[in-house]
Design an enzyme around this catalytic site. Structure first.
Site, PDB file in Angstrom:
ATOM      1  N   GLU B 266       0.829  -1.209   0.000  1.00 31.79           N
ATOM      2  CA  GLU B 266       0.000   0.000   0.000  1.00 31.79           C
ATOM      3  C   GLU B 266       0.864   1.260   0.000  1.00 31.79           C
ATOM      4  OE1 GLU B 266      -2.957  -0.410  -0.786  1.00 31.79           O
ATOM      5  OE2 GLU B 266      -3.155  -2.552  -0.330  1.00 31.79           O
ATOM      6  N   HIS B 269       1.663   2.272  -3.480  1.00 28.63           N
ATOM      7  CA  HIS B 269       0.599   3.117  -4.022  1.00 28.63           C
ATOM      8  C   HIS B 269       0.711   4.536  -3.439  1.00 28.63           C
ATOM      9  CE1 HIS B 269      -1.704   0.014  -6.069  1.00 28.63           C
ATOM     10  NE2 HIS B 269      -1.838  -0.719  -4.975  1.00 28.63           N
ATOM     11  N   GLU B 295      -0.412  -0.451  -9.674  1.00 21.47           N
ATOM     12  CA  GLU B 295       0.088  -1.738  -9.175  1.00 21.47           C
ATOM     13  C   GLU B 295       1.582  -1.914  -9.450  1.00 21.47           C
ATOM     14  OE1 GLU B 295      -1.287  -4.320  -7.349  1.00 21.47           O
ATOM     15  OE2 GLU B 295      -2.937  -2.927  -7.003  1.00 21.47           O
TER      16      GLU B 295
END
Lengths: 500, 500
Positions: B266, B269, B295
């Site tokens: 995460e 991201h 991704e």
């Protein structure tokens, strides 16, 4: 006609959704938002509030309210439709009177005021806050003139928060309170040796404090399936629906009452919000009747219940399990300690006897400022003088004096009376509840709060914001605002505690 | 003309503020919202999304985009204005093609689909999900027809997530991957005795896991002044501005990798979001280029970096300080354990070798469903057969089979390819970064991630969503999508780990 009511509901649903979205953003801002988020959050909130204001003043809404007026007038006063129309029209008329330009100017000035206030506190000097505050006061005067008023500009601003309550009503309460409280404070000081509350100020594990607080809130009736508690710098309660009510608190590792009583206070607000009927959702009838009525609930639970001997008869043994270091403390000593009264400088930490005097200082100053009798620059001196007069003490600096509250740094003039109205109303309600249910004190001693909570729900919470404060007081007590019950309560409680 | 650009910015600022407000509400829904809040939150989100859709399809916006077209066409392709216009027009044209009625139907069907999916999982039976899924598929077909496409309906849906990427491009990648990965999986299985990773599954204090995770994220470059991490049932990353990026993770008390690698994922991201230039704020150019490019960042940091030997050369000693029970574990044993490959049933827990085969199962099934070749009722059987074919294992029940992912329960067809695109692109980027900076692996061994992070920022993140995936790949690598680098990486890494 049916279609019009339906459309009115749709317009209000949208406004309510946007307001609640803004409330979520504001909650996050004060609980979890990282520092970097400030700028974007301010923009997002400004956009949501602008959209709310556009809708709250839309010609379509105004037209609908006008078209539905005669039908609403034929419906029973307390019916949902008539109330929706009445409260809706009051809000609409207020909103359209304030020009969008003024609203925008206040938004900017509030943001500047807040930052100037922070800076002034940091520098421990009133200077940086003076000019932004003057600007805010000027804008508040414009708002008052735009809204209109009968007697004083203060009326116009007060009416925004306490619909129908006039400055003279509040002034009358303060006169009643002042006459009795100022001598009582002096008598307590004269009594000499303060109570020993030192055992409240020792190391208390924060997680255990937190868990005990949650246990207390669950017990008194806050529903954690429909709400939660988080941490923030300044405790508050906000709700996104009756089924999603958020409390916050803050903690000190060496002060047992600091978090606990603030939690109970916010839970009082929270239970009010949770009990508003589902049928008021997404209408202007949700939430509480006024700031004062909201405070009546928070201060009832914090003080009248939470600092009562019966409450601690139940909770002290449990607290001693959590904090064995309190084992030697007797119920009497504990009860007296949590009710220790001494003139102090910070409102939010003031006890029940002195609290209203703090509010009176602010109420008087706000009126003088709005009347132009007190220049903003003279505020610190006026503050210190009044603290001396009513409480016998003077702040050593502006941070513990005139800069202590956040309220004036925003658009918030005339918001302080709510606290004293809350104190006064809390006892008017409590006396009525006791008259209906004399068993309440005995139940509290056993840790049962359901009868009191249910009485508040049935007599107050179910009305949401259908009625004005005056209508509600009348409906519940059969009379008007009256500081009598509050003064009786304080007199009895403190005469006993201080053996006066 | 200047005024028109200004007005365009205003319209986008409002849309962006509303979208970000919805993102805050959605974040809260998944992190802190009490159960009771669900109904009101769904209404609030529906209102915000309706307002966004109204604005994103407003005639004023369409007219402005048209008026600015010729000027935008004369500006350099990668200039802010030209990009704003190009991306804005693409979004607008898409949005106006989907009728509001269809959007509303999808909202309702998604909500029903989600609840049916939960129920089906609870009952461990596909039955309750079948009819709602058929409905969702039908609506997706309508969306595809409304949007238009050249070859297959899947193209239309894929284009929403990966602008310009065609189904055949993705199919070509999968053919490349399948040819090499299926035999590799078989070879690893044939190799016999699995690696010992049992020491990753012992009791690990959750707070210490959390703190170590935060330490890792800070080290690799996630900025906690402009973001934070919370807990949620399913990890995700969302952002309310580049300066307010939220990660979530979840923990298991006896699984060291479960929280940690999801946190790093995460954060990958999150760093992408944090690095998008401030000048793209409140425009459609913020955020990442596509699901696949997003991704590429999360999987780069999770796998290529986070499961590399060099990464653990630096972090393992620190981890041993936090968890002394790992003291006896050698770097080699630890590195091999966190890269343990075995065919498994759950996508989110799959290793790098098998992961893309999980995606391939879904990609193929989605295409067959949209083509009408596979009736929804036959989905469970088709799923199990493909798992058998590609991974050699069959789910014992639908919860660990066809019902494992949330994606199909909402409007989310064609969202799975992003994961494989991400894997493929991550290595295309990493090879380029290494070519520019051969010192990166040596730096990683020393816990220095700045060169790699800065390369990603300068070469990818600064473009926000200005370019399509194909444009970006071309710009950065000089070529097209290519699974070659990914396959080289997997081959080398796993040949060594499994001594193949």
């Amino acid at each position: 006609m049916e279609d019009r009511w339906q459309r009115l509901r749709e317009l209000y649903a949208e406004i309510d959704d946007l307001q609640n979205a803004a409330a979520v953003l504001s909650w996050d801002q004060q609980t979890y938002m990282p520092p970097g988020g400030a700028q974007a959050r301010a923009e997002q909130l400004a956009t949501l509030r602008r959209l709310v204001h556009e809708r709250a003043t839309s010609p379509e809404l105004g037209k609908l309210l006008e078209e539905l007026a005669s039908e609403a007038g034929r419906l029973p006063y307390d019916s949902l439709e008539a109330s929706l129309h009445r409260v809706g029209r009051r809000n609409y008329e207020r909103a359209v009177r304030v020009p969008p330009k003024l609203v925008a100017e206040i938004t900017v000035a509030s943001s500047q005021g807040y930052h100037a206030w922070l800076k002034a506190r940091e520098e421990r000097s009133f200077g940086p806050f003076a000019a932004p505050l003057k600007r805010l006061v000027d804008l508040q005067l414009e708002v008052a003139d735009a809204l209109g008023y009968e007697e004083t500009r203060y009326d116009a601003l007060l009416d925004l928060r306490e619909p129908g309550v006039r400055t003279r009503d509040v002034a009358a309460l303060f006169a009643q309170l002042k006459a009795e409280l100022v001598p009582l404070v002096a008598a307590i000081v004269d009594r000499g040796a303060p109570l020993d509350d030192s055992f409240l100020y020792q190391p208390f594990d924060e997680q255990k404090q937190w868990d005990f607080g949650i246990e207390v809130l669950e017990r008194i009736g806050f529903d954690f399936k429909r709400g939660r508690q988080d941490r923030s710098a300044h405790p508050f309660c906000t709700s996104f629906s009756p089924d999603d009510v958020r409390l916050t608190t803050r903690m000190r590792p060496d002060d047992l009452g600091y978090a606990l009583f603030s939690s109970i206070h916010e839970a009082g607000h929270g239970m009010y919000e949770q009990n508003v009927p589902a049928e008021f959702r997404r209408t202007p009838l949700g939430g509480g009747a006024s700031g004062g009525f909201h405070e009546s609930q928070s201060r009832l639970w914090e003080n009248v219940v939470g600092r009562s001997r019966g409450f601690w008869e139940y909770f002290l043994p449990r607290l001693k399990e959590v904090f064995p270091q309190l084992e030697p403390v007797s119920l009497d000593a504990f009860y007296r300690a949590v009710n220790c009264s001494r003139p102090s400088l910070i409102r939010t930490e003031a006890d029940e006897v002195t609290y209203n005097l703090h509010i009176m200082v602010r109420f008087e100053i706000e009126q003088e400022i709005l009347k132009g009798q007190l220049p903003v620059d003279d505020l610190p001196a006026a503050w210190d003088a009044k603290m001396e007069e009513y409480l016998g003490i003077r702040p050593a600096n502006v941070v513990e004096g005139v800069l202590q509250d956040i309220h004036w740094s925003g658009a918030g003039l005339a918001s302080f009376p709510a606290y004293t109205l809350g104190n006064v109303i809390s006892l008017q309600l409590y006396e009525r509840a006791l008259a209906d249910h004399p068993e309440i004190p005995e139940q509290i001693r056993k840790g049962e709060f359901g009868t009191l909570g249910e009485w508040m729900r049935q007599n107050l919470h179910v009305h949401g914001s259908k009625f004005t404060p005056a209508e509600l007081v009348q409906r519940i007590t059969g009379g008007g605002l009256d500081a009598g019950p509050y003064l009786r309560y304080i007199r009895e409680k403190y005469t006993e505690i201080y053996r006066l």
